[in-house]
Design a protein around this motif. Sequence first.
Motif, PDB file in Angstrom:
ATOM      1  N   HIS A  19       0.728  -1.284  -0.014  1.00  0.00           N
ATOM      2  CA  HIS A  19       0.010  -0.024  -0.119  1.00  0.00           C
ATOM      3  C   HIS A  19       0.911   1.279  -0.020  1.00  0.00           C
ATOM      4  N   GLY A  20       2.036   1.111   0.180  1.00  0.00           N
ATOM      5  CA  GLY A  20       3.104   2.250   0.074  1.00  0.00           C
ATOM      6  C   GLY A  20       3.864   2.323  -0.773  1.00  0.00           C
ATOM      7  N   ALA A  21       3.766   1.413  -1.874  1.00  0.00           N
ATOM      8  CA  ALA A  21       4.803   1.127  -2.965  1.00  0.00           C
ATOM      9  C   ALA A  21       4.636   1.833  -4.301  1.00  0.00           C
ATOM     10  N   GLY A  22       3.444   2.552  -4.215  1.00  0.00           N
ATOM     11  CA  GLY A  22       3.162   3.542  -5.156  1.00  0.00           C
ATOM     12  C   GLY A  22       2.379   3.042  -6.520  1.00  0.00           C
ATOM     13  N   GLY A  23       2.154   1.683  -6.478  1.00  0.00           N
ATOM     14  CA  GLY A  23       1.501   0.914  -7.406  1.00  0.00           C
ATOM     15  C   GLY A  23      -0.012   0.832  -7.495  1.00  0.00           C
ATOM     16  N   LYS A  24      -0.427  -0.333  -7.911  1.00  0.00           N
ATOM     17  CA  LYS A  24      -1.895  -0.642  -7.633  1.00  0.00           C
ATOM     18  C   LYS A  24      -2.520  -0.405  -6.280  1.00  0.00           C
ATOM     19  N   ALA A  25      -1.922  -1.097  -5.247  1.00  0.00           N
ATOM     20  CA  ALA A  25      -2.341  -1.253  -4.017  1.00  0.00           C
ATOM     21  C   ALA A  25      -2.336   0.282  -3.549  1.00  0.00           C
ATOM     22  N   SER A  26      -1.237   1.135  -3.741  1.00  0.00           N
ATOM     23  CA  SER A  26      -1.449   2.597  -3.327  1.00  0.00           C
ATOM     24  C   SER A  26      -2.600   3.183  -3.916  1.00  0.00           C
ATOM     25  N   GLY A 329       9.687  -5.495 -33.298  1.00  0.00           N
ATOM     26  CA  GLY A 329       8.238  -5.335 -33.748  1.00  0.00           C
ATOM     27  C   GLY A 329       7.271  -5.877 -33.111  1.00  0.00           C
ATOM     28  N   GLY A 330       7.553  -6.384 -31.738  1.00  0.00           N
ATOM     29  CA  GLY A 330       6.499  -6.837 -30.863  1.00  0.00           C
ATOM     30  C   GLY A 330       5.908  -5.865 -30.179  1.00  0.00           C
ATOM     31  N   THR A 331       4.806  -6.214 -29.355  1.00  0.00           N
ATOM     32  CA  THR A 331       4.178  -5.060 -28.711  1.00  0.00           C
ATOM     33  C   THR A 331       3.762  -5.858 -27.378  1.00  0.00           C
ATOM     34  N   ARG A 332       3.685  -5.142 -26.195  1.00  0.00           N
ATOM     35  CA  ARG A 332       3.412  -5.740 -25.000  1.00  0.00           C
ATOM     36  C   ARG A 332       2.372  -4.780 -24.214  1.00  0.00           C
ATOM     37  N   VAL A 333       1.472  -5.116 -23.413  1.00  0.00           N
ATOM     38  CA  VAL A 333       1.037  -4.170 -22.446  1.00  0.00           C
ATOM     39  C   VAL A 333       1.724  -3.822 -21.153  1.00  0.00           C
ATOM     40  N   ILE A 334       1.759  -2.746 -21.133  1.00  0.00           N
ATOM     41  CA  ILE A 334       2.773  -2.545 -19.799  1.00  0.00           C
ATOM     42  C   ILE A 334       1.645  -2.082 -18.738  1.00  0.00           C
ATOM     43  N   ASP A 335       1.824  -2.916 -17.654  1.00  0.00           N
ATOM     44  CA  ASP A 335       0.842  -2.470 -16.481  1.00  0.00           C
ATOM     45  C   ASP A 335       1.653  -1.700 -15.612  1.00  0.00           C
ATOM     46  N   MET A 336       0.912  -1.325 -14.520  1.00  0.00           N
ATOM     47  CA  MET A 336       1.190  -0.625 -13.205  1.00  0.00           C
ATOM     48  C   MET A 336       2.045  -1.270 -12.297  1.00  0.00           C
ATOM     49  N   LEU A 337       2.823  -1.014 -11.471  1.00  0.00           N
ATOM     50  CA  LEU A 337       3.456  -1.899 -10.388  1.00  0.00           C
ATOM     51  C   LEU A 337       2.522  -2.705  -9.683  1.00  0.00           C
ATOM     52  N   VAL A 338       2.683  -3.908  -9.510  1.00  0.00           N
ATOM     53  CA  VAL A 338       1.821  -4.580  -8.530  1.00  0.00           C
ATOM     54  C   VAL A 338       2.692  -5.216  -7.528  1.00  0.00           C
ATOM     55  N   GLY A 339       2.243  -5.157  -6.195  1.00  0.00           N
ATOM     56  CA  GLY A 339       3.190  -5.409  -5.070  1.00  0.00           C
ATOM     57  C   GLY A 339       4.170  -4.569  -4.945  1.00  0.00           C
TER      58      GLY A 339
END
Lengths: 346, 346
Positions: A19-26, A329-339
């Motif tokens: 919850h303090g890591a700045g990612g999804k939980a925060s 030439g590849g693509t990926r979804v980049i997510d928020m920090l988790v954990g």
Amino acid sequence: MAAALTKIRFRDVQIEMAHGAGGKASRRLVEGLFAPILFGPTIEPLADAAHIEVNGTRLAITTDSFVVKPLRFPGGSIGELAVNGTVNDLAVSGARAQALVVTYVLEAGLSTETLETEVRAMAKAASAAGVVIAGGDTKVVENGKADGMYITTAGIGAPIPGLALSPAAVHPGDKVLLSGPIGDHGIAILLARGDLEIEADLCSDTRSVLPLVEAMAEVAAPGLRWMRDPTRGGVATSLNELARDCGFAVILSEDAVPIRDTVRGACEILGLDPLHIANEGQFLAVVSPEHADAALRALRAASGGDQAAIIGEIREQPSATVLGLTGYGGTRVIDMLVGDPLPRIC
Amino acid sequence: MAAALTKIRFRDVQIEMAHGAGGKASRRLVEGLFAPILFGPTIEPLADAAHIEVNGTRLAITTDSFVVKPLRFPGGSIGELAVNGTVNDLAVSGARAQALVVTYVLEAGLSTETLETEVRAMAKAASAAGVVIAGGDTKVVENGKADGMYITTAGIGAPIPGLALSPAAVHPGDKVLLSGPIGDHGIAILLARGDLEIEADLCSDTRSVLPLVEAMAEVAAPGLRWMRDPTRGGVATSLNELARDCGFAVILSEDAVPIRDTVRGACEILGLDPLHIANEGQFLAVVSPEHADAALRALRAASGGDQAAIIGEIREQPSATVLGLTGYGGTRVIDMLVGDPLPRIC
């Protein structure tokens, strides 16, 4: 008593490090608990600083607590972070820091020498950032608490004329700029803890980004849409917040993102994405296509901005998403920090 | 690099609880270490709030960290203290709080219910004090650190028109006013900890004093010289700071100081002087003799001010000293708080 009736969406039964890591939980904590109860409807709960009117004058205000371990690390210390972090939050909100106030929560038994070192580091950082420290407070807690010291700074700043930053100002076609190499701070802290058997000459990037912001604003203010300093959660989290807040896609050219070999190597060993590692002296900016080249030239010409780069652009689709394009030439979804892979880095 | 050359006078080799108690040790730390390194020459290091100019406008700024144990106690909680403490620091500096920012250092394992209770307490206190909460930050530290939570607030305020407060404005003949009974907060905390085998209905006095300050300012602004909220270190410490800063004697009529029987009784058992016990909802004011009666009437007519009293006056001699006059015609020198008899009360 409207506050007493506010429903909250935050469902976790207790607070965890994440919850303090700045990612999804925060984000869930802030948006699900703090914002509905505490903040007025005009406050953007995840913005770096709030711009408000006091006594008829617009000004920016922000605050951050610092609990980094260890207190000193290559390239910086908790005192420097505490000054630069608040100066930078103001800078990327489009304001020039004018005054800071500071509080210390000190652990009984802390050596005066350690305290003095950090107080001097704060004075030096404040002087370098052109900001005065206007007051403070000190509390002492028992030995065993507070890890030496926790420092909190709050800062007020004057809006930089000509800037009107908002995710709502971001449009497809706009360019995404980055001020320099990423991940230095988080990995420098990790190495300073001795958790990794790596010898490396890596320093935290902690610094005031205000000179870079001002250099860019001077030539590109009308085209400047949005800025953020990618601290906890890294570039990936900041860009996801941008994508969500503006509703468009952020297309990231991953090969264009400057990353030092040491950072890349440490991340490979740890299975971390450098895009999730915290920075303390870099910022992201979205600039109109007409102003992007001038903004980049200004950044590169400024001291400490020689590795600035255009790292991506805004597109209409896929909405509210960050996509990474790789060199192959590849693509990926980049997510928020988790954990929280690297706790207590600021 | 002027800061690097600054000599400091603080000679203690390590930090002890007393350095956070608000008395003599706190003063040595602030004046001997923080002030010479950190603060500019125009900052009064022990003032409740700094009045500075930002963007051409005068405003007041202040900050405090709160580490009270337990988190909740009769009459209040850490969240209420964190709002009222900063609102009050602004009020006694002659400013009306406009906006607060807040940071939480949370201990991993803290129950969400406890956190939510404090966030709601802050929202309620902010609403009562007429102030908005404009932003914040959250850090999480490992279980065993931070006692549940530490809260830091910073606040900015607009100067109340017509007030020019300074120890330099204090003159012999001026009257010393007190807003109400003293020691309630410190003793309520002590009782809440269960350290004393006393059953009592005592509540902390935590509240915003701004309405009382404004009521007094309305009728006595030209005669208002100085104000302070006697928190850590109590009335005795605040009056000693006044005596030292203005250079005159503060003559205290001890029988005129309102003290509840419970507070007096607990202090007798513990060998403490009620004048050293912390308050969180009272303030001291020095008022010109011409305005003192009007100021007192205004305080007593305002809600929560019915026990306000004139408790002393300023005299030429003995310089920089607080003298207590007892009902039996005796006198004693009243000193600042030494040591930390009641740690972590705010």
